[in-house]
Design a protein around this motif. Structure first.
Motif, PDB file in Angstrom:
ATOM      1  N   ALA A  72       0.891  -1.154  -0.032  1.00 43.18           N
ATOM      2  CA  ALA A  72      -0.189   0.121  -0.060  1.00 43.18           C
ATOM      3  C   ALA A  72       0.789   1.140   0.014  1.00 43.18           C
ATOM      4  CB  ALA A  72      -0.934  -0.049   1.176  1.00 43.18           C
ATOM      5  N   ARG A  73       2.055   1.472   0.702  1.00 43.05           N
ATOM      6  CA  ARG A  73       2.920   2.201   0.893  1.00 43.05           C
ATOM      7  C   ARG A  73       3.481   2.530  -0.534  1.00 43.05           C
ATOM      8  NH1 ARG A  73       4.623   0.356   5.780  1.00 43.05           N
ATOM      9  NH2 ARG A  73       6.436  -0.685   4.869  1.00 43.05           N
ATOM     10  N   ASP A  74       3.944   1.386  -0.955  1.00 37.17           N
ATOM     11  CA  ASP A  74       4.698   1.463  -2.471  1.00 37.17           C
ATOM     12  C   ASP A  74       3.548   1.996  -3.624  1.00 37.17           C
ATOM     13  OD1 ASP A  74       6.821   0.459  -1.278  1.00 37.17           O
ATOM     14  OD2 ASP A  74       6.623  -1.466  -2.011  1.00 37.17           O
ATOM     15  N   ALA A  75       2.510   1.454  -3.699  1.00 41.81           N
ATOM     16  CA  ALA A  75       1.337   2.126  -4.364  1.00 41.81           C
ATOM     17  C   ALA A  75       1.124   3.361  -4.092  1.00 41.81           C
ATOM     18  CB  ALA A  75      -0.081   1.287  -4.352  1.00 41.81           C
ATOM     19  N   ALA A  76       1.105   3.914  -3.215  1.00 36.29           N
ATOM     20  CA  ALA A  76       0.979   5.332  -2.705  1.00 36.29           C
ATOM     21  C   ALA A  76       2.078   6.217  -3.459  1.00 36.29           C
ATOM     22  CB  ALA A  76       0.634   5.740  -1.239  1.00 36.29           C
ATOM     23  N   GLN A  80       2.235   8.871  -6.277  1.00 32.51           N
ATOM     24  CA  GLN A  80       2.741  10.164  -6.337  1.00 32.51           C
ATOM     25  C   GLN A  80       4.047  10.315  -7.275  1.00 32.51           C
ATOM     26  OE1 GLN A  80       4.348  10.159  -2.261  1.00 32.51           O
ATOM     27  NE2 GLN A  80       2.371  11.220  -1.449  1.00 32.51           N
ATOM     28  N   ASN A  81       4.608   9.289  -7.433  1.00 35.04           N
ATOM     29  CA  ASN A  81       5.730   9.222  -8.644  1.00 35.04           C
ATOM     30  C   ASN A  81       5.325   9.481  -9.968  1.00 35.04           C
ATOM     31  OD1 ASN A  81       7.589   8.942  -6.706  1.00 35.04           O
ATOM     32  ND2 ASN A  81       8.057   7.097  -7.036  1.00 35.04           N
ATOM     33  N   SER A  82       4.336   8.675 -10.346  1.00 33.81           N
ATOM     34  CA  SER A  82       3.430   8.929 -11.438  1.00 33.81           C
ATOM     35  C   SER A  82       2.858  10.189 -11.778  1.00 33.81           C
ATOM     36  CB  SER A  82       2.358   7.886 -11.733  1.00 33.81           C
ATOM     37  OG  SER A  82       1.505   7.954 -11.090  1.00 33.81           O
ATOM     38  N   ALA A  84       3.862  12.904 -10.313  1.00 32.60           N
ATOM     39  CA  ALA A  84       4.884  13.779 -10.504  1.00 32.60           C
ATOM     40  C   ALA A  84       5.382  13.795 -11.953  1.00 32.60           C
ATOM     41  CB  ALA A  84       6.173  13.518  -9.318  1.00 32.60           C
ATOM     42  N   ILE A  85       5.541  12.765 -12.340  1.00 36.80           N
ATOM     43  CA  ILE A  85       5.891  12.428 -13.989  1.00 36.80           C
ATOM     44  C   ILE A  85       4.958  13.194 -14.793  1.00 36.80           C
ATOM     45  CG2 ILE A  85       6.236  10.856 -15.666  1.00 36.80           C
ATOM     46  CD1 ILE A  85       7.554   9.035 -13.460  1.00 36.80           C
ATOM     47  N   LEU A  86       3.515  12.986 -14.499  1.00 36.22           N
ATOM     48  CA  LEU A  86       2.584  13.673 -15.280  1.00 36.22           C
ATOM     49  C   LEU A  86       2.657  14.929 -15.268  1.00 36.22           C
ATOM     50  CD1 LEU A  86      -0.400  11.198 -14.716  1.00 36.22           C
ATOM     51  CD2 LEU A  86       0.875  11.519 -16.646  1.00 36.22           C
ATOM     52  N   ASP A  87       2.952  15.577 -14.000  1.00 34.42           N
ATOM     53  CA  ASP A  87       2.741  16.831 -13.811  1.00 34.42           C
ATOM     54  C   ASP A  87       4.122  17.655 -14.783  1.00 34.42           C
ATOM     55  OD1 ASP A  87       0.692  16.892 -12.222  1.00 34.42           O
ATOM     56  OD2 ASP A  87       1.884  17.100 -10.644  1.00 34.42           O
ATOM     57  N   LYS A  88       5.205  16.869 -14.631  1.00 37.91           N
ATOM     58  CA  LYS A  88       6.466  17.107 -15.360  1.00 37.91           C
ATOM     59  C   LYS A  88       6.253  17.261 -16.763  1.00 37.91           C
ATOM     60  CE  LYS A  88      11.262  16.602 -15.814  1.00 37.91           C
ATOM     61  NZ  LYS A  88      11.681  16.295 -17.142  1.00 37.91           N
ATOM     62  N   ALA A  89       5.624  15.975 -17.196  1.00 36.80           N
ATOM     63  CA  ALA A  89       5.339  16.138 -18.844  1.00 36.80           C
ATOM     64  C   ALA A  89       4.331  17.067 -19.091  1.00 36.80           C
ATOM     65  CB  ALA A  89       4.867  14.564 -18.945  1.00 36.80           C
ATOM     66  N   GLU A  90       3.593  17.324 -18.478  1.00 34.64           N
ATOM     67  CA  GLU A  90       2.518  18.357 -18.796  1.00 34.64           C
ATOM     68  C   GLU A  90       3.137  19.658 -18.730  1.00 34.64           C
ATOM     69  OE1 GLU A  90      -0.730  18.488 -16.149  1.00 34.64           O
ATOM     70  OE2 GLU A  90      -1.652  16.484 -16.646  1.00 34.64           O
ATOM     71  N   ALA A  91       4.060  19.962 -17.873  1.00 28.59           N
ATOM     72  CA  ALA A  91       4.663  21.178 -17.878  1.00 28.59           C
ATOM     73  C   ALA A  91       5.767  21.240 -19.104  1.00 28.59           C
ATOM     74  CB  ALA A  91       5.648  21.441 -16.649  1.00 28.59           C
TER      75      ALA A  91
END
Length: 179
Positions: A72-76, A80-82, A84-91
């Motif tokens: 559950a921690r790894d999934a969370a 968060q990582n995905s 962050a990656i999506l936010d970076k990709a959008e930027a």
């Protein structure tokens, strides 16, 4: 120590009570010893393995719960990582779109400047061509006008003009027309 009467009566009452239920002390002690032996055998060969198996099962359940919490921690964390990656990709995509838009505007402006420059060049060449054509037409007009003046002069004077006379009249007429 002497036994007193009430103690003897109580012991007799106890024997009568025990006798009423059919309790024999020798059999009672034999049953306690057998029970103790069976209990020790069961404890060693039955309860021990069962309790060990239950402990192993409890440990596996605890390990499974710990793994579930870790998952559950790894999934969370992965979420968060995905994100962050999506936010970076959008930027990055927004930046690339802005850069492409800026580049398109620059290209459009450059093409517009090239078109204006080309149009100016065409206009300049057209003016030069028009000027050249005007000069040629003026030259033809002067010659034609000179010829006409020569013809008119020869008709008025009745004299046939030679080449020198025609050239001189053409030059005088050209000088007057140019002025």
């Amino acid at each position: 120590m002497t036994l007193t009467t009430p103690t003897i009566i109580a012991a007799g009452a106890l024997d009568a009570f025990v006798g009423q239920f059919g309790l024999a002390w020798s059999k009672f002690f034999a049953q306690v010893i057998i029970f103790w032996i069976v209990f020790m055998i069961l404890k060693k060969y039955a309860f021990g393995p069962i309790l060990g198996m239950l402990e192993q099962r409890r440990q596996r359940i605890a390990d499974g719960e710990a793994k579930l919490e870790k998952i559950a921690r790894d999934a969370a964390e992965a979420k968060q990582n995905s994100q962050a990656i999506l936010d970076k990709a959008e930027a990055d995509a927004a930046r690339l779109v802005k850069e492409a838009d800026d580049a398109a505007k620059a290209i459009q402006e450059r093409r517009q400047q090239e078109a204006v420059s080309s149009a100016n060049t065409i206009i300049t060449k057209a003016r030069e061509a028009a000027q050249l054509e005007q000069e040629q037409l003026m030259s033809q007009l002067k010659r034609e006008f000179g010829r006409m003046v020569s013809d008119a002069t020869s008709r008025v004077t009745g004299k046939v003009l030679n080449t020198d006379d025609q050239t001189r009249i053409n030059q005088e007429t050209s000088a007057q027309v140019s002025a």
